[in-house]
Design an enzyme around this catalytic site. Structure first.
Site, short mmCIF file in Angstrom:
data_model
loop_
_atom_site.label_atom_id
_atom_site.label_comp_id
_atom_site.label_asym_id
_atom_site.label_seq_id
_atom_site.Cartn_x
_atom_site.Cartn_y
_atom_site.Cartn_z
N LYS A 213 48.28 75.67 40.44
CA LYS A 213 47.13 75.58 39.58
C LYS A 213 48.03 77.70 40.27
O LYS A 213 48.12 77.62 41.68
CB LYS A 213 46.08 75.73 40.69
N ARG B 114 50.71 64.70 36.41
CA ARG B 114 51.16 66.31 36.09
C ARG B 114 51.96 66.36 37.75
O ARG B 114 52.92 67.07 37.70
CB ARG B 114 50.52 67.10 35.78
N TYR B 115 51.95 66.00 38.46
CA TYR B 115 52.14 65.83 40.15
C TYR B 115 52.26 64.43 40.35
O TYR B 115 52.11 64.11 40.55
CB TYR B 115 51.56 67.10 41.01
N CYS C 106 31.28 70.15 27.03
CA CYS C 106 31.06 71.95 26.37
C CYS C 106 31.72 72.86 25.51
O CYS C 106 32.47 72.42 25.46
CB CYS C 106 31.55 72.33 27.62
N ASP D 227 45.49 77.47 35.68
CA ASP D 227 46.97 76.42 35.22
C ASP D 227 47.48 76.49 33.53
O ASP D 227 47.00 76.98 33.07
CB ASP D 227 45.49 74.88 35.16
N CYS E 231 35.59 73.77 26.54
CA CYS E 231 36.56 72.40 27.44
C CYS E 231 37.63 72.90 26.92
O CYS E 231 37.98 72.65 25.73
CB CYS E 231 35.34 71.17 26.82
N ARG F 138 39.71 70.00 26.29
CA ARG F 138 39.68 69.13 26.07
C ARG F 138 38.71 69.04 24.74
O ARG F 138 38.86 67.84 24.15
CB ARG F 138 39.73 67.39 26.61
N ASP G 267 40.86 77.96 29.62
CA ASP G 267 42.67 78.16 29.34
C ASP G 267 43.28 78.25 28.09
O ASP G 267 42.10 78.70 27.10
CB ASP G 267 42.93 76.44 29.15
N ARG H 57 49.33 62.95 43.09
CA ARG H 57 48.71 62.30 42.66
C ARG H 57 48.55 61.84 41.38
O ARG H 57 49.28 62.31 40.44
CB ARG H 57 48.20 63.78 41.67
N CYS I 236 31.49 62.81 27.36
CA CYS I 236 30.57 63.29 28.66
C CYS I 236 29.22 63.76 28.27
O CYS I 236 28.38 63.09 27.31
CB CYS I 236 31.03 64.60 28.49
S1 SF4 Z 1 34.31 70.60 30.23
FE1 SF4 Z 1 34.25 69.10 29.18
S2 SF4 Z 1 34.87 67.41 29.75
FE2 SF4 Z 1 33.95 68.73 31.42
S3 SF4 Z 1 31.83 68.36 31.41
FE3 SF4 Z 1 32.42 69.27 29.86
S4 SF4 Z 1 32.89 68.29 27.65
FE4 SF4 Z 1 33.14 67.38 29.81
#
Ligand code: SF4
Length: 317
Positions: A302, A77-78, A94, A295, A97, A99, A258, A81, A90
């Site tokens: 950022k 993206r940059y 979460c 973001d 998240c 994603r 996000d 990096r 994971c």
């Molecule tokens: S925020 Fe998303 S990528 Fe990060 S640990 Fe939790 S589930 Fe995994």
């Protein structure tokens, strides 16, 4: 991961949510959730996750289209990096998240062949100096795979830092073993970016895990996500920042949640974030003071919450 729970407690309503956004938690996460209400909000499905379907994007940053040419699992993206998608999973899913709609589907890189392709790509792009190893969470991989990734990128002369982006110190602190720490510490280029959201997550196990990394000379910083009911009051945020400082973890960013499908019920408005940042800045020393940012898709950095309105207009966040 043995004995992890994949079917959420909470009956049919929770199962309906988990059919869209999977549930996954280790025994450690479940024990912590039983003691820490802020962490429980990040663990268990909530029916409100389904209420913004169709009105919010599943992939606000277009990550699925960001792959560097011919290198699956490498994204940029940059200019200086690259992001290495090292693992699809994971230690915990979460609920907030970014994603959450894509976890488990991303193309990842941990085989020697795919790492060799990424190394060759980086060598042709000399402006790249920083590799972020993320996913998913790279520390769900076995030590040998972590070592392969770490050594391949850290050994490149142009690479000045290898950032391991992991929530393991919070969600699976027993993963931080002496053997793993030895692997990460051997290049002297490794930084660990971790993720704690409330003070209750800094358990003795978590503090020990962070301390092992710091004692080995690995800087550990924390990227927190601002979450409604978890850390959106001065008292809760200050308790977190002080607990991080005691654990020798540098608070780095507090991100606005996000704008992604399935998390609207946890998002905190930008004006509340700005007020919170001001109060926090007046209450704690600079060493424990993170930057409150968002973001923004397409932005080259950022975006500080104080500049959000001028960047996005009054409607966003
Ligand atoms: S925020 Fe998303 S990528 Fe990060 S640990 Fe939790 S589930 Fe995994």
């Amino acid at each position: 991961m043995a004995h992890a729970l994949k079917i959420p407690p909470g009956g049919k309503a929770a199962s309906r949510v988990a059919a869209r956004y999977p549930f996954f938690a280790t025994p450690y996460s479940l024990e912590l959730a039983a003691e820490c209400p802020g962490f429980a909000k990040q663990v268990f499905p909530d029916p409100r996750e389904l209420s913004d379907a169709g009105s919010m994007p599943a992939d606000p940053f277009g990550e699925t289209g960001l792959a560097a040419a011919a290198v699956p699992g490498l994204k940029q993206r940059y200019p200086d990096r690259v992001l290495v998608m090292a693992a699809a999973g994971c230690a915990m899913r979460c609920r907030h998240c970014t994603r959450k709609g894509m976890l488990g589907t991303a193309q990842t890189m941990s085989s020697p062949e795919s790492i060799a392709k990424a190394v060759a790509w980086i060598e042709k792009h000399p402006r790249v100096r920083d590799v972020l190893v993320s996913g998913g969470d790279p520390l769900v991989l076995p030590d040998a795979a972590v070592a392969r990734l770490h050594d391949a990128f850290a050994s490149l002369r142009q690479i000045e830092s290898v950032r391991i982006c992991t929530r393991a110190p919070c969600t699976l602190p027993m993963r931080i073993t002496p053997a793993l720490v030895r692997i990460l510490a051997r290049s002297k280029k490794t930084w660990v970016n971790t993720h704690f959201n409330c003070a209750g997550e800094l358990t003795p196990d978590a503090v020990r895990a962070c301390g092992m990394l710091v004692d080995a000379g690995i800087p550990v910083s924390c990227q927190t996500v601002l979450l409604k009911g978890v850390n959106d009051t001065p008292a809760k945020m200050l308790a977190l920042l002080r607990a991080l400082q005691r654990a020798r973890v540098r608070p780095y960013y507090v991100f606005l949640c996000d704008p992604v499908a399935g998390v609207s019920h946890l998002r905190v408005p930008a004006d509340k974030a700005r007020a919170l940042e001001k109060t926090v800045a007046e209450s704690i020393g600079g060493l424990a003071l993170p930057r409150f940012v968002a973001d923004i898709p397409g932005a080259r950095r950022k975006t500080p919450v104080s500049e959000l309105e001028s960047v996005c207009g009054p409607r966003a966040f």
